[in-house]
Write an enzyme that holds these catalytic residues in place. Structure first.
Site, PDB file in Angstrom:
ATOM      1  N   GLU A 223       0.786  -1.383   0.034  1.00 11.63           N
ATOM      2  CA  GLU A 223       0.259  -0.154   0.022  1.00 11.63           C
ATOM      3  C   GLU A 223       0.709   0.928   0.148  1.00 11.63           C
ATOM      4  O   GLU A 223       0.517   2.575   1.105  1.00 11.63           O
ATOM      5  CB  GLU A 223      -0.593   0.279   1.483  1.00 11.63           C
ATOM      6  CG  GLU A 223      -1.951  -1.346   0.832  1.00 11.63           C
ATOM      7  CD  GLU A 223      -2.859  -1.196   2.495  1.00 11.63           C
ATOM      8  OE1 GLU A 223      -4.044  -2.105   2.079  1.00 11.63           O
ATOM      9  OE2 GLU A 223      -2.727  -0.511   3.389  1.00 11.63           O
ATOM     10  N   GLU A 297      -6.108  -8.044  -1.322  1.00 10.99           N
ATOM     11  CA  GLU A 297      -7.216  -7.867   0.326  1.00 10.99           C
ATOM     12  C   GLU A 297      -8.437  -7.863  -0.166  1.00 10.99           C
ATOM     13  O   GLU A 297      -9.336  -6.680  -0.029  1.00 10.99           O
ATOM     14  CB  GLU A 297      -5.704  -6.971   0.740  1.00 10.99           C
ATOM     15  CG  GLU A 297      -5.041  -7.385   1.516  1.00 10.99           C
ATOM     16  CD  GLU A 297      -4.590  -6.388   2.760  1.00 10.99           C
ATOM     17  OE1 GLU A 297      -3.031  -6.432   2.643  1.00 10.99           O
ATOM     18  OE2 GLU A 297      -5.098  -5.233   2.804  1.00 10.99           O
TER      19      GLU A 297
END
Length: 694
Positions: A223, A297
């Site tokens: 991320e 995810e």
């Protein structure tokens, strides 16, 4: 017999310059002959030298398709490309005791998953600078292979994951100029040293190495688009991967809105989110129109934070029925073929001092709970939940519609099958009340070398990271100064001010509490009496920042000068770091705990205390998982069982119990220790169910 995919080779040939020339001139017989020669040579090299096809196991094909090259009894050279869909779940080996890994992996396979995903937290494997420990990681990878699953591994320096400092080692912060997740030279040097030890191990366990390998993909950074945009940093990490022989597919994962910031042009970009499947997937397809769609995810629940309501979803509650509908959209009705990793599939525990924290907009600090149950399909204690059955129901339908996509990590020529079985949750036992029998005072703790380590400074107070320059620092730090009588001026009252301190602070004057502040701001100030002889500042590290731009604000302890009456610097300090990392069995000189008849709560007016109690598991009794319930009398502290640090408890909730794996218990006498900082009761309970405030 040579099994060949002619269409595959033809497409690859058309993609080359010579191939385009050949196909444009097929009308000429001479060029037909040339085509035949080139095609035969291409096929021959592909059969005899499989590596020329590329060593990667996963192949991103046309029309967003995903294929896999498998070692099979009848295809040792991996010449056949098989359609594939990644059905993965997150299991953090560092949050689950090793004795329970096998149970969790079996549950994942029983749900229809074919892949286990995990982070690799740097601060677990290099707690002391240059001293590496990878035994548990190796055992975990070998167990995944033994259970015929594939692995997605995320070994980036930063992992986030609500883990302390996002997985970064705290000793990085001894460098006051440190900029993590960047090309800052000292950061890169530390990463390279770590990768020199870690990456050769991961290279060995790649699937394409065949013998014992299960890893099919590596994440470069986690991320990163939500933190920075420095592509040169990402390139440095990728170059380290390739330097050490990582040659399975690389990927990055980001929120849909920042995909362009967190990846590289020729790296597989994937996405993280919950709900609104079509909208989020369309964002990914808009960004990378040709690549296979992967949700790295898909959040099955959410994490809890101290003092906040219990959460089962990112923004609002998210139950099993909603999850099942969303998984149906992902696997059964979506416009595109989608691979998915369910994060988390197995809940876990932030044992010890490993829970992270968030510092939203650098103003509002909140720390993560000890439990990382996450409302996951498999709970913190290994129970299957309604969300488990929701996912398994959809995967069963998916396999019924796509039986050729049932693929596990084995070399059998026969097709794999999926036959879900009935599941029984692991047993739990309520062992009952545990009465407190002994305690040690704050003064005793500060003088006990088996509990804390003492430091001295004549140049002002030092933070945790300055006390332990080459090792992980955690727990609590106690500062004591006795130079005030020589500095104090005649007045009724004086003030002590600390411009910068993290996190919770208690100030004691001559052994008595006079001030307390939870982490709401960095600066604190307290009045002290004119006759003050000694000031003690007790500081609790509530977890380093694990997400967002506040990462660099993760130093702990007193971080600036302490001022008397806002102008006189207090220079001479004795500091004791309380980390409880040497065990408690050797602690002696316990004082007997006197039980009160009315059992009312008692406040700690002279600093924290360490309490002890015990319970016995008879030879005829079973040893099973249990939960420590603190009740309403206890305030805030750390619990230990037989030397194992269970993590933080805190009256404000939402977590009300601490999970105790059966592997922490023994037949005979079991010792329970409670380091309490606020107020205490006279007993606790061991119950058979977790308690969460809703």
């Amino acid at each position: 017999m040579i099994r060949l995919n002619i269409m595959h080779f033809t497409r690859r040939l058309r993609a080359t310059p010579i191939g385009r020339q050949v196909f444009s001139r097929l009308a000429n017989p001479r060029y037909r002959l040339l085509l035949l020669i080139v095609l035969v040579a291409f096929i021959s090299r592909s059969h005899f030298r499989t590596s020329d096809l590329g060593p990667q196991t996963l192949v991103l094909g046309e029309e967003r398709r995903l294929s896999i090259r498998l070692f099979k009894e009848d295809d040792a050279e991996r010449t056949t490309l098989r359609p594939f869909r990644i059905l993965s779940g997150s299991l953090h080996y560092f949050r689950v005791v090793p004795q329970s890994w096998e149970d969790r992996i079996v549950l994942m396979k029983e749900a229809g998953l074919n892949t286990v995903e995990t982070f690799v937290p740097w601060n677990v494997h290099e707690r002391d600078v240059g001293k590496f420990q990878f035994d548990n990681l190796i055992k975990f990878l070998e167990l995944i292979h033994q259970k015929e699953m594939f692995t997605i591994i995320r070994p980036s320096p930063y992992i986030g994951a609500e883990w302390d400092f996002g997985g970064l080692p705290s000793w990085l912060l001894h460098d006051n100029e440190m900029i993590v997740r960047s090309t800052y030279p000292a950061f890169i040097e530390a990463v390279e040293r770590y990768y020199d030890a870690l990456l050769p191990i991961l290279a060995k366990y790649q699937y394409n190495r065949r013998n014992g390998g299960s890893i099919i993909a590596f994440q470069i950074e986690h991320e990163y688009g939500s933190y920075g945009q420095d592509k040169s940093y990402l390139e440095r990490l990728r170059s380290m991967y390739t330097k050490h022989g990582l040659d399975e597919i690389f990927f990055t994962s980001d929120a849909p809105r920042v995909l362009q910031h967190g990846t590289l042009d020729n790296v597989w970009a994937t996405v993280n989110f919950q709900r609104e499947i079509t909208t989020r997937v369309d964002k990914l397809v808009e960004f990378r129109s040709e690549a296979h769609v992967m949700i790295a995810e898909y959040w099955t629940g959410w994490f809890d934070q101290w003092g906040k309501p219990h959460r089962t979803g990112d923004q609002t509650s998210y139950d099993a029925d909603e999850l099942e509908l969303d998984v149906e959209e992902i696997l059964l009705t979506a416009q595109y073929e989608i691979s998915v990793n369910f994060y988390m599939f197995c809940g876990g525990t932030n044992f010890g001092f490993t829970a992270g924290a968030n510092h939203f907009q650098l103003k509002h600090f909140v720390s993560s709970t000890t439990s990382f149950d996450y409302d996951a399909p498999v709970s913190e204690s290994g129970d299957v939940t309604r969300k488990y059955h929701a996912i398994r129901n959809v995967i069963k339908k998916f396999y019924e519609q796509n039986p050729t996509l049932i693929i596990f990590n084995n070399e059998r020529a026969a097709a794999d099958t999926f036959d879900p079985k009935d599941i029984t949750d692991p047993k739990k036992i309520a062992y009952g009340k545990v009465k407190i029998t002994d305690y040690k005072s704050f003064e005793q703790l500060l003088e006990d070398p088996s509990i804390g380590h003492k430091y001295e400074s004549d140049a002002g107070p030092l933070g945790m990271e300055d006390l332990k320059k080459n090792a992980t620092s955690e727990g609590f730090i106690v500062y004591t100064n006795d130079e005030i009588p020589a500095l104090i001026q005649a007045a009724d009252k004086h003030t002590i001010s600390i411009p910068e301190v993290a996190d919770s602070v208690t100030i004691l004057v001559d052994g008595e509490n006079v001030f307390y502040a939870n982490q709401t701001s960095y600066a604190v100030e307290s009045e002290i009496p004119a006759e003050t002889k000694k000031v003690t500042v007790f500081v609790e590290n509530l977890g380093r920042i694990s997400y967002g731009p506040g990462l660099d604000y993760s130093r702990k302890g007193i971080l600036n000068n302490v001022l008397l009456d806002a102008k006189i610097e207090l220079k001479k300090w004795t500091m004791v770091l309380l980390e409880f990392n040497r065990g408690l069995a050797s602690v002696t000189d316990w004082k007997p705990f006197v039980r009160s008849e009315d059992s009312t709560t008692s406040h700690l007016a002279r600093g924290p205390k360490l309490f002890r109690g015990s319970f016995t598991i008879e030879e005829a009794q079973e040893i099973e998982d249990t939960f420590l319930y603190m009740g309403t009398r206890w305030g805030k502290g750390i619990a230990f069982i037989n030397g194992h640090n269970l993590g933080r408890y805190w009256k404000i909730g939402p977590q009300k119990t601490l999970y105790i794996p059966k592997h922490f218990l023994i037949k005979g006498i079991n010792y329970l220790y409670l380091f309490e900082t606020h107020h205490y009761g006279q007993e606790v309970k061991l119950v058979d169910k977790p308690v969460v405030a809703t």
